[in-house]
Design a protein around this motif. Structure first.
Motif, PDB file in Angstrom:
ATOM      1  N   VAL A 429     100.521  15.417  39.618  1.00  0.00           N
ATOM      2  CA  VAL A 429     100.461  14.704  38.415  1.00  0.00           C
ATOM      3  C   VAL A 429     101.550  14.065  38.341  1.00  0.00           C
ATOM      4  CG1 VAL A 429     100.470  14.893  35.783  1.00  0.00           C
ATOM      5  CG2 VAL A 429      99.072  16.347  37.258  1.00  0.00           C
ATOM      6  N   ASN A 430     101.743  12.580  37.962  1.00  0.00           N
ATOM      7  CA  ASN A 430     102.872  11.593  37.918  1.00  0.00           C
ATOM      8  C   ASN A 430     103.013  11.134  36.330  1.00  0.00           C
ATOM      9  OD1 ASN A 430     103.384  11.414  40.605  1.00  0.00           O
ATOM     10  ND2 ASN A 430     102.219   9.729  40.939  1.00  0.00           N
ATOM     11  N   LYS A 431     104.381  11.608  35.580  1.00  0.00           N
ATOM     12  CA  LYS A 431     104.620  11.354  34.448  1.00  0.00           C
ATOM     13  C   LYS A 431     105.771  10.188  34.260  1.00  0.00           C
ATOM     14  CE  LYS A 431     103.275  16.069  32.732  1.00  0.00           C
ATOM     15  NZ  LYS A 431     103.410  17.092  31.943  1.00  0.00           N
ATOM     16  N   PRO A 432     105.302   8.873  33.980  1.00  0.00           N
ATOM     17  CA  PRO A 432     106.369   7.936  34.016  1.00  0.00           C
ATOM     18  C   PRO A 432     107.547   8.176  33.038  1.00  0.00           C
ATOM     19  CG  PRO A 432     104.227   7.061  33.723  1.00  0.00           C
ATOM     20  CD  PRO A 432     104.048   8.551  33.502  1.00  0.00           C
ATOM     21  N   GLY A 433     108.904   7.831  33.731  1.00  0.00           N
ATOM     22  CA  GLY A 433     110.096   8.152  33.058  1.00  0.00           C
ATOM     23  C   GLY A 433     110.512   9.405  32.788  1.00  0.00           C
ATOM     24  N   ARG A 434     109.970  10.469  33.073  1.00  0.00           N
ATOM     25  CA  ARG A 434     110.270  11.879  32.864  1.00  0.00           C
ATOM     26  C   ARG A 434     111.322  12.202  33.934  1.00  0.00           C
ATOM     27  NH1 ARG A 434     107.196  15.659  30.107  1.00  0.00           N
ATOM     28  NH2 ARG A 434     109.278  16.982  30.528  1.00  0.00           N
ATOM     29  N   GLY A 435     111.597  11.680  34.958  1.00  0.00           N
ATOM     30  CA  GLY A 435     112.367  11.942  35.980  1.00  0.00           C
ATOM     31  C   GLY A 435     113.776  11.501  35.611  1.00  0.00           C
ATOM     32  N   ARG A 436     113.757  10.349  34.969  1.00  0.00           N
ATOM     33  CA  ARG A 436     115.201   9.556  34.573  1.00  0.00           C
ATOM     34  C   ARG A 436     115.744  10.657  33.342  1.00  0.00           C
ATOM     35  NH1 ARG A 436     113.819   5.019  34.051  1.00  0.00           N
ATOM     36  NH2 ARG A 436     113.047   4.714  31.644  1.00  0.00           N
ATOM     37  N   GLU A 437     114.560  11.031  32.438  1.00  0.00           N
ATOM     38  CA  GLU A 437     115.014  11.958  31.266  1.00  0.00           C
ATOM     39  C   GLU A 437     115.711  13.272  31.784  1.00  0.00           C
ATOM     40  OE1 GLU A 437     111.730  12.820  28.960  1.00  0.00           O
ATOM     41  OE2 GLU A 437     111.179  10.640  28.547  1.00  0.00           O
ATOM     42  N   ILE A 438     115.148  13.812  32.585  1.00  0.00           N
ATOM     43  CA  ILE A 438     115.557  15.112  33.487  1.00  0.00           C
ATOM     44  C   ILE A 438     117.135  14.849  34.024  1.00  0.00           C
ATOM     45  CG2 ILE A 438     115.408  17.008  35.175  1.00  0.00           C
ATOM     46  CD1 ILE A 438     112.343  16.588  34.575  1.00  0.00           C
TER      47      ILE A 438
END
Length: 462
Positions: A429-438
């Motif tokens: 599952v890919n969640k856009p933008g969540r990587g940058r938030e983390i």
């Protein structure tokens, strides 16, 4: 006519300098108890009967020897009154009438059967006594063997020796052979009129000569009569044994790239044209067939390695491992109680235990057979030609069919049919933008910690 031989092994010493909870003679050299090395040498030299004079841990010593020699009698020595007194503890065995009597020491595990056979040959030629001697680098402290016209005329202790006798480099190793017909009569003639009041085997030289009998000496290598009294000497004897075995292996056609770093067990079997790289340890029960390569830093015990197999580097083969011809166990792998088929490959960072792996199967990096449920071990079966993707866990009992394919990262709990594809993982599952938030959250937490002087900031505080 075959001459009957009795070997008496003296094993009653306390061995206090070993500072051990068990008898000195039970300490191993090349994985085999010292006394068993001696018993095997006696048997190989034609000894049909064995008597062991025991003291501490007598039952354990007897049990150890019985693993190699069927006919063995044990005799306790309750007092320590010299070497002849120790031998006479086995009086009933001597009285049984062997042609040859060998007296050996349980703490000299490097004695060669060939040396004992030479001593027996001297008796067969008519001598009453044969003394085994050696030439140490420094003879100080040893009894000197004084010879004249091929006869041994005396064993002179250093304190009693003349300057001329002290110059003799031929010394008493302690090992002796006696004509059985005269043995008891000679032993009973030994007195104890000495400072310690003890009975010494060395007196037999004078006793036999007074009776007009021939006394001879033979020479052994200094290494093979080296005794063990403490752990440092045990390590030294281990090193001598290993050097002897390494040389024999290389002369038999085995390539040792760095011989000093390879350690064999007493029963290691290595065929010609095997290559062994540096820092390899063989425990008991290993057989390696021709053309195999054992790469560096491997530890192997109770395993069978077939022709052309490649193992390691940094592999561990545990008991019950059987590798068929042309198979491979790669680096940082562990295999235990498993049959690996011809041409099968277990690649890096894998564990395969309690398993069968079919011919030409391929196990990717990080494959694990989950064989233990906390109480019982279970079998994993992998069919011929199967492909196990990297980082897969196979939860036993389970069968992967021939030609089956297991997707990378799968946890397999059910059987996989022949030629099937098994995928046992959640869909990505890919969640856009969540990587940058983390990333930003983690950086902020790190900055806050630095600002507070390194104190841990809880999630509630942040």
């Amino acid at each position: 006519m075959v001459r009957r031989c009795l070997s008496i092994i003296l094993a009653a010493g306390e061995g206090t300098r070993m500072k051990s909870s068990m008898s000195k003679v039970l300490h191993p050299v090349a994985g085999l108890e010292m006394i068993r090395h001696v018993a095997r040498a006696a048997a190989a030299a034609g000894s049909s009967d064995l008597a062991v004079v025991v003291g501490r841990d007598g039952e354990a010593v007897e049990a150890a020897v019985r693993q190699d020699v069927g006919t063995v009698a044990t005799f306790p020595q309750h007092e320590r009154l010299g070497t002849a007194h120790a031998v006479l503890a086995a009086r009933t065995a001597i009285a049984d009438g062997a042609d040859d009597v060998l007296v050996l020491f349980a703490d000299t595990p490097l004695i060669r059967p060939e040396t004992l056979a030479r001593a027996r040959a001297v008796l067969a030629a008519g001598a009453a006594v044969c003394v085994v001697g050696f030439r140490p680098a420094d003879p100080t402290g040893y009894g000197r063997l004084v010879e004249q016209d091929g006869e041994l005329v005396a064993i002179r202790e250093e304190k009693d020796a003349s300057a001329e006798e002290r110059a003799i480099g031929f010394c008493n190793a302690g090992v002796m052979a006696f004509a059985g017909a005269d043995a008891l009569e000679m032993f009973d003639s030994i007195g104890n009129a000495n400072a310690k009041g003890e009975y010494y085997l060395t007196d037999l030289v004078e006793i036999a000569r007074r009776a007009g009998r021939s006394v001879r000496a033979i020479e052994a290598d200094a290494d093979e009569v080296t005794g063990v009294n403490n752990r440092a000497e045990l390590a030294a004897v281990e090193a001598l044994w290993q050097d002897r075995r390494r040389r024999a292996a290389m002369l038999d056609g085995v390539t040792l790239q760095d011989p000093a770093t390879v350690y064999f067990s007493h029963d290691t079997e290595i065929a010609a044209d095997v290559t062994i790289e540096p820092s390899v340890v063989f425990g008991p029960g290993v057989r390696v067939a021709s053309g195999a390569t054992i790469h560096a830093f491997c530890h192997i015990e109770q395993a069978s390695i077939g022709e052309g197999v490649s193992v390691g580097p940094f592999a561990r083969l545990r008991p019950g491992t059987r590798l068929a011809a042309g198979s491979k166990v790669g680096n940082f792998c562990e295999v235990k109680n498993a049959d690996i088929g011809e041409g099968a490959k277990i690649n890096h960072l894998s564990y395969v235990g309690d398993a069968t792996v079919g011919d030409a199967a391929n196990l990717g990096a990080g494959t694990i057979t989950c064989n233990y449920d906390g109480a019982m071990k279970h079998l994993t079966e992998i069919g011929a030609g199967a492909f196990i993707g990297s980082n897969s866990a196979l939860v036993a009992p389970v069968r992967i069919g021939g030609g089956a394919y297991v997707g990378t990262g799968s946890v397999i709990t059910d059987d996989v049919p022949d030629d099937a594809l098994a995928i046992a993982r959640q869909r990505q599952v890919n969640k856009p933008g969540r990587g940058r938030e983390i990333t930003e959250r983690n950086k902020a937490a790190k900055a806050a910690r630095a600002k507070s002087g390194g104190a841990v900031i809880s999630r509630h505080q942040s």
